[in-house]
Design an enzyme around this catalytic site. Sequence first.
Site, short mmCIF file in Angstrom:
data_model
loop_
_atom_site.label_atom_id
_atom_site.label_comp_id
_atom_site.label_asym_id
_atom_site.label_seq_id
_atom_site.Cartn_x
_atom_site.Cartn_y
_atom_site.Cartn_z
N ARG A 1 0.82 -1.23 -0.14
CA ARG A 1 -0.01 -0.11 0.00
C ARG A 1 0.93 1.28 0.12
O ARG A 1 0.60 2.34 -0.61
CB ARG A 1 -0.83 -0.06 1.20
CG ARG A 1 -2.16 -0.91 0.88
CD ARG A 1 -3.03 -1.27 2.09
NE ARG A 1 -4.04 -2.14 1.97
CZ ARG A 1 -5.16 -2.12 2.87
NH1 ARG A 1 -5.11 -1.70 3.99
NH2 ARG A 1 -6.02 -3.13 2.45
N LYS B 1 -19.72 -15.54 1.64
CA LYS B 1 -21.26 -15.54 1.67
C LYS B 1 -21.77 -14.64 0.57
O LYS B 1 -21.06 -13.70 -0.02
CB LYS B 1 -21.54 -14.60 3.04
CG LYS B 1 -21.15 -15.29 4.23
CD LYS B 1 -21.72 -14.43 5.46
CE LYS B 1 -21.37 -15.08 6.78
NZ LYS B 1 -21.93 -14.23 8.14
N GLY C 1 -8.75 -8.39 -0.50
CA GLY C 1 -7.59 -8.70 0.33
C GLY C 1 -7.29 -10.15 0.18
O GLY C 1 -5.96 -10.55 -0.10
N GLY D 1 -13.15 -3.34 -0.28
CA GLY D 1 -14.84 -2.69 -0.21
C GLY D 1 -14.84 -1.59 -1.42
O GLY D 1 -16.10 -1.67 -1.91
#
Length: 391
Positions: free
Chosen positions: A35, A197, A350, A373
Amino acid sequence: MKNIKDIEISNKRVLIRVDFNVPLDDQGNITDNTRILGVLPTLRYALEQQAKIIIISHMGRPKGQRNEKFSMAPAAQRLGELLNVTVQLAPDCIGPEVEKLVTAMQPGDVMLLENLRFYDQETENDADFSEKLAALADVYINDAFAVAHRAHASVVGVTDHVEQCAAGFLLQKEMDFFHQAVSDPRRPLVAIVGGAKVSSKLGALQAMLDRVDKMIIGGAMANTFLKATGHNIGKSLVENDLLDTALELLAKAKKLGVQIYLPIDGIVAEEFSAEATNKRCPIQEIPDEWMMLDIGPATSILFHEAIESAKTIIWNGPMGAFETDPYSRGTMAMVQHMAQSHALTIVGGGDTNAAVNSAGEKDNFSYMSTGGGAFLMLMEGKKLPGVEALN
């Protein structure tokens, strides 16, 4: 969307939002500086322009409390090494002491402010906190794609109080690649969606069906689709409240002419453990007391064939519990298949990025997104608050 090159920044106080939320070991050493590397082009450009560079970021989840465990000190040290300059670490991110340090800055100086999330006002997008951050700057640059989906003070609120705002090179690159892959793709376009999920990626599944030619569904979320279509999946993780939703998605795909690929075999075990007895099993033969923890070799071949003709591939989410060795092979096989593809290959999230890095195949992918996200929100067809604020 303006980027940093569209604004005169020489000799100006330039507040740059980055994502230095890097992983640390027990001794506080950075274990992966990806990052930090991602924003170096923006920071080097600002240095070349002799800007006064004020960097802001968060680290971990200190929950509004000052906690040295989440200090930006390791990031300041590593950034200094990578830029080969002195990076001053401010004792705070707002307040008179920080203002005094910023006032004393000279062109070419670099300062990293302390963790934004030592204040709850950051995540609350508090107007007063936003204004205090903005008071430090003549120009605001957002180069933190990983938090662009968050309506936080340092991402959204600060733009209300700084006249000149723009994107850094990393944020611009992220948006350009996604546009290239989804808004104007080379076809066939294939989406690979995995993870645990359906509920966490329902919006992405629904939106991507309108855009893709094929969709591959793996990971534990595939269990919900398999059960919905009448398969016995034993003790596998499943979302029973979304069985009807899964059928609706499959019906929508059929109506749109989108090919859906689900696992045809899996690696099953008696329990989720590296030491548990496991075996390869066709989907039709999963024992009642066993659970599926990875896709099987036949599925890997099927999925490989599904992406072979693709011109664009987007992947978010692993094919199984890849962090546990016996159940990592499906995900690693997908990494290899994509690495060998001639398509535009984009990976986000990730876990997916970690799998690619673990396999040493990063250089064989067109682009690896820095934001899970934010990447997912774009897949859902939504706009990012951080990008909208710049516009």
